[in-house]
Design an enzyme around this catalytic site. Structure first.
Site, PDB file in Angstrom:
ATOM      1  N   ALA A   7     -29.283  40.175 -45.528  1.00  0.00           N
ATOM      2  CA  ALA A   7     -29.551  38.738 -45.386  1.00  0.00           C
ATOM      3  C   ALA A   7     -28.780  37.875 -46.371  1.00  0.00           C
ATOM      4  O   ALA A   7     -28.640  38.211 -47.539  1.00  0.00           O
ATOM      5  CB  ALA A   7     -31.033  38.420 -45.521  1.00  0.00           C
ATOM      6  N   GLY A   8     -28.293  36.768 -45.831  1.00  0.00           N
ATOM      7  CA  GLY A   8     -27.659  35.744 -46.646  1.00  0.00           C
ATOM      8  C   GLY A   8     -26.149  35.828 -46.723  1.00  0.00           C
ATOM      9  O   GLY A   8     -25.499  34.915 -47.231  1.00  0.00           O
ATOM     10  N   GLY A  64     -29.797  34.037 -42.581  1.00  0.00           N
ATOM     11  CA  GLY A  64     -29.069  33.018 -41.829  1.00  0.00           C
ATOM     12  C   GLY A  64     -28.527  31.880 -42.678  1.00  0.00           C
ATOM     13  O   GLY A  64     -27.875  30.970 -42.156  1.00  0.00           O
ATOM     14  N   LYS A 113     -36.153  49.053 -39.375  1.00  0.00           N
ATOM     15  CA  LYS A 113     -35.895  48.014 -40.373  1.00  0.00           C
ATOM     16  C   LYS A 113     -37.182  47.207 -40.488  1.00  0.00           C
ATOM     17  O   LYS A 113     -37.536  46.460 -39.568  1.00  0.00           O
ATOM     18  CB  LYS A 113     -34.726  47.119 -39.939  1.00  0.00           C
ATOM     19  CG  LYS A 113     -34.463  46.000 -40.925  1.00  0.00           C
ATOM     20  CD  LYS A 113     -33.461  44.992 -40.400  1.00  0.00           C
ATOM     21  CE  LYS A 113     -33.472  43.759 -41.289  1.00  0.00           C
ATOM     22  NZ  LYS A 113     -32.676  42.667 -40.741  1.00  0.00           N
ATOM     23  N   ASN A 117     -25.569  39.507 -39.611  1.00  0.00           N
ATOM     24  CA  ASN A 117     -25.533  39.145 -38.196  1.00  0.00           C
ATOM     25  C   ASN A 117     -24.899  37.777 -38.000  1.00  0.00           C
ATOM     26  O   ASN A 117     -23.812  37.620 -37.440  1.00  0.00           O
ATOM     27  CB  ASN A 117     -26.962  39.174 -37.630  1.00  0.00           C
ATOM     28  CG  ASN A 117     -27.031  39.012 -36.112  1.00  0.00           C
ATOM     29  OD1 ASN A 117     -28.006  39.416 -35.499  1.00  0.00           O
ATOM     30  ND2 ASN A 117     -26.028  38.446 -35.467  1.00  0.00           N
ATOM     31  N   THR A 118     -25.571  36.748 -38.547  1.00  0.00           N
ATOM     32  CA  THR A 118     -25.136  35.376 -38.307  1.00  0.00           C
ATOM     33  C   THR A 118     -23.693  35.130 -38.738  1.00  0.00           C
ATOM     34  O   THR A 118     -22.954  34.414 -38.045  1.00  0.00           O
ATOM     35  CB  THR A 118     -26.075  34.396 -39.049  1.00  0.00           C
ATOM     36  OG1 THR A 118     -27.436  34.754 -38.763  1.00  0.00           O
ATOM     37  CG2 THR A 118     -25.835  32.967 -38.613  1.00  0.00           C
TER      38      THR A 118
END
Lengths: 65, 261
Positions: free
Chosen positions: B185-186, B158, B97, B207-208
């Protein structure tokens, strides 16, 4: 001689990367290394000779996103 | 049609990060419940006496998931390429990645560095998963150099703001009908993932949203169903929006029809 390992200055008697990794106590840990900014495969540790001022990175698998 | 990355098929459309969980056990439970088959991981400095990396390696091996190592935090082409080399040996995979970060506040990709690093790594035989913007010119370069997957951001890493620019993401999907596309992301909550798949994206990477949720395991399960729903809705072909109302109940036979004329 004085070298840098993971951003910290230290003095070592190791003459090559294989010896350094052993002396530092990494043993059989799953690690990878870079020498002066370039990757060094495990097979080349023994041929990677250390000199004053060399910069070593030793990394392991870690959490990531 | 199942999800395909570099010739390999996957049934789950979730790529899940492994950072920031309240505990390793919660992470493991979240992974299991989510049904994901691909985990992201990083390479970080390991102190000789510290065994954190070894413990983590042991834990993720138990999941049986494929590992997608990242170059998170790299700001130059050289850093990213060297990190990719180390990751390939550590995780024994050609997958990477690729992140080349261009700004500390937004963590947006440095697309110039990204394209340059992608070219080098593709030539070296890596299977590159580039974290990029929705810029079509940049994405075309990435594809030209050999990327078979593109990962445009939904919003800053995040931030949990979801899909910030639907028009750009729609255009991106339309422009690359045959490339595997992942929103990276996001993503903040389950509905964002559903929306991504309804747009025709093949998967989401997050992830977050799971790790920092009040209940990570429950949120992981929510994403599992959200992705299932989003893909089903995409395949079912949603109706086109209209400006004005159209009655769903038949008008013919309405009681008192025309009695007010």
């Amino acid at each position: 001689m004085k070298i840098t390992v993971n951003g910290e200055s230290q003095v070592t008697q190791a003459s090559n990367l294989q010896e350094l990794v052993k002396r530092l106590g990494y043993g059989e840990s799953k690690i990878a290394a870079a020498f002066n900014g370039s990757f060094v495969p495990h097979s080349q540790y023994i041929n990677t000779l250390l000199s004053e001022g060399d910069d070593i990175e030793i990394v392991a698998p870690m959490q990531g996103g | 049609m199942s999800l395909v990355f570099y010739g390999e098929s996957f049934s789950s459309r979730l790529l899940l990060g492994t950072a920031q969980y309240p505990s390793p056990q919660i992470m493991k439970s979240a992974i299991e419940v989510s049904g994901c088959e691909i985990l992201t991981a990083s390479v970080r400095r390991e102190a000789a006496k510290g065994r954190d990396g070894q413990k983590f390696w042991s834990l993720i091996q138990q999941t049986g998931c494929r590992i997608l190592p990242n170059t998170a935090g790299c700001k130059s082409v050289q850093e990213a390429v060297t990190t990719a080399h180390m990751a390939r040996e550590l995780f024994d995979t050609p997958w990477i990645k690729l992140e080349v970060i261009g700004n500390d506040d937004t963590l947006q990709p440095n697309v110039f560095g990204l394209v340059e690093a992608a070219k080098i790594l593709c030539e070296e035989g890596f299977n590159v998963f580039p974290y990029t913007t929705t810029d079509l010119g940049v994405a075309e370069k990435l594809v030209d150099f050999g990327c078979q997957v593109l990962m445009p951001w939904g919003s800053p890493i995040g931030s949990g703001r979801g899909l910030n620019d639907l028009y750009a993401l729609r255009s991106f999907r339309a422009h690359f009908p045959d490339i595997s596309l992942v929103i990276d992301a996001g993503i903040g909550t389950a509905s964002h993932a559903t929306q991504a798949l309804e747009l025709g994206y093949d998967a989401v990477l997050l992830n977050t949203a799971v790790a920092k949720a009040g209940d990570s395991v429950a949120m992981a399960e929510a994403f599992k169903y959200a992705l299932f729903a989003g893909r089903k809705a995409f395949e079912a072909k949603a109706i086109n929006p209209r400006d004005m109302a159209m009655p769903s109940t038949p008008v013919v036979g309405t009681p008192f029809w025309h009695t007010h004329d």
